[in-house]
Every structure is written in structure tokens, then in C-alpha cells.
Write a protein that holds these residues in place. Structure first.
Motif, PDB file in Angstrom:
ATOM      1  N   GLU A 146      12.771  26.143   5.909  1.00  0.00           N
ATOM      2  CA  GLU A 146      12.954  25.113   6.927  1.00  0.00           C
ATOM      3  C   GLU A 146      14.374  25.136   7.485  1.00  0.00           C
ATOM      4  N   GLU A 147      15.341  25.358   6.611  1.00  0.00           N
ATOM      5  CA  GLU A 147      16.729  25.405   7.050  1.00  0.00           C
ATOM      6  C   GLU A 147      16.992  26.663   7.875  1.00  0.00           C
ATOM      7  N   MET A 148      16.441  27.788   7.416  1.00  0.00           N
ATOM      8  CA  MET A 148      16.637  29.044   8.134  1.00  0.00           C
ATOM      9  C   MET A 148      16.065  28.962   9.542  1.00  0.00           C
ATOM     10  N   LYS A 149      14.860  28.435   9.667  1.00  0.00           N
ATOM     11  CA  LYS A 149      14.202  28.349  10.974  1.00  0.00           C
ATOM     12  C   LYS A 149      14.989  27.447  11.921  1.00  0.00           C
ATOM     13  N   ALA A 150      15.407  26.290  11.429  1.00  0.00           N
ATOM     14  CA  ALA A 150      16.161  25.363  12.269  1.00  0.00           C
ATOM     15  C   ALA A 150      17.476  25.977  12.732  1.00  0.00           C
ATOM     16  N   MET A 151      18.143  26.688  11.837  1.00  0.00           N
ATOM     17  CA  MET A 151      19.417  27.298  12.196  1.00  0.00           C
ATOM     18  C   MET A 151      19.226  28.456  13.161  1.00  0.00           C
TER      19      MET A 151
END
Length: 231
Positions: A146-151
Motif C-alpha cells: 500500500e505504501e509502495m503504490k501510493a508513493m
């Protein structure tokens, strides 16, 4: 634009975690017309990370590294990337300021959370805490999906290339029996063809001209046996 993707984590190599990040990144990059030339998984070791990043940044337009960010003992990605680029790792003032502005007190942050390679541009983590970084064509993103996608979405515009178009033709014939028609469609149209056998054979036609790809798919569909019995 050609890119390499590097995923970091002992848990990936041990099979304890499925590497969905690489698949997602490849799909998003392909959608933007970017060619992914390498996908490599390395362990949580500074030397391995540095060696692969240093090799790939010399060969490709950009390297995307995911995983191993944070303050724990096995979060070594920033150090590995810094070593590849000949930089030290130091506290990043902008990353720290952003976290403080978003409700994280300095005393609440574990030591090392905001340490990035010297001179890097911080990538703020809208879905977590540990920041990412960009330096000399190397993009460092978190491993939590989730963090990777948002970033990634905050930097997606930095990745572009020639858009490609895709059509799928399904053939109810052995793959070996289709070789002549695959060769013919390649000769007639400026496309590439991928063949993926299974219960039926899936032929993926790709090219940079949408009309050409559609014409090639229509031509091929008329010449193969489809699963519904129509040719």
C-alpha cells in the motif's frame, strides 16, 4: 525509457512473502510505455543491494528499488543504495520536517527513520512513515504494498515511453500447430506476438500502433480455431 526493478528482502527469497510489488510495478510501467528490462530480488545485505543497483543504474534509464526501508536492524536498503552511489547516509531535514508537520513528534520517531543518502530528494510516505528517496536515477520505495503504490503514484509522471497496445487471440489448437500463422502475422504486421499455452493457447499481440494491432488480431482470429468452435 528502460527500467530495472529491484526488490529487497530475505522473506521474498525464502518464499514467505509473495513479491506482488514487482508485478504491480511492471504493469504500471508498461501502461506508461516504459520497458522493464530486469526484475531482480536481493537479500537484506548492503553489499548485494549496492552491487545490483550500481550495475543496473549504468545500464538503464532508472532503477526502482522496493523494500527494506525503516529503522529496524534489517532495513538496509538506504545504506545499500548510498554505497552504490558513493554517498553517506544522513538525516534528511525535509523528510523529518514533513513527518513533524503531519503529526509525528521527533521523539516518537525511531532512530534512522529519516536517514537518506546524502543529496537525495525525499519521497514522502502518504500511507506510512518511512520516506523514500530519489538520487541519480535510483528510486527507493517502501516494501509494504500500500505504501509502495501510493508513493509510486507521486512520481509516476517521471516514467514515460512509447505507449503500447495489446490484443488477445485465443486459439483452441496446439501451440506447435500455430507456428506458421504466428510467423505470417509477424511478417504482415509491425507487431510482436507472445504465445502462452494452457487449456487453450493465448496469443498476445502488441505494438505501438493501435490500429495495426487491431488489424493483426482480426486477421489472426479469422485463421485460428477458437474455443467456441468458430474459426
Amino acid at each position: 525509457m528502460n527500467v530495472a526493478v529491484v526488490t529487497v528482502g530475505d522473506e521474498l527469497l525464502a518464499g514467505r512473502t509473495t513479491d506482488t510489488n514487482a508485478t504491480w510495478l511492471c504493469e504500471r510501467l508498461a501502461d506508461r510505455g516504459v520497458g522493464v528490462e530486469r526484475v531482480t530480488t536481493v537479500p537484506d545485505r548492503i553489499g548485494d543491494i549496492a552491487r545490483v543497483v550500481n550495475e543496473y543504474r549504468a545500464e538503464y534509464d532508472a532503477v526502482i528499488v522496493t523494500g527494506g526501508l525503516g529503522p529496524t536492524h534489517d532495513d538496509l536498503t538506504m545504506e545499500g543504495v548510498a554505497a552504490a552511489l558513493g554517498r553517506s547516509v544522513e538525516e534528511h531535514d525535509a523528510a523529518l520536517a514533513w513527518l513533524e508537520e503531519n503529526g509525528y513528534a521527533r521523539a516518537d520517531l525511531a532512530s534512522g527513520t529519516t536517514e537518506l543518502p546524502a543529496g537525495a530528494r525525499a519521497l514522502h510516505n502518504e500511507a506510512g512513515v518511512a520516506p523514500g528517496a530519489v538520487l541519480e536515477g535510483v528510486y527507493v520505495l517502501p516494501g509494504v504494498p500500500e505504501e509502495m503504490k501510493a508513493m509510486f503514484e507521486t512520481i509516476a509522471d517521471e516514467f514515460s515511453g512509447t505507449p503500447t497496445y495489446r490484443e488477445t487471440v485465443v486459439a483452441d489448437e496446439p501451440e506447435s500447430a500455430l507456428l506458421d500463422r504466428i510467423a505470417d502475422v509477424r511478417e504482415r504486421f509491425d507487431i510482436t506476438v507472445g504465445s502462452y499455452p494452457g487449456e487453450s493457447v493465448r496469443l498476445e499481440l502488441t505494438g505501438t500502433n493501435e490500429e495495426t494491432v487491431e488489424e493483426a488480431a482480426a486477421w489472426l482470429r479469422e485463421r485460428v480455431e477458437s474455443p467456441d468452435g468458430e474459426s
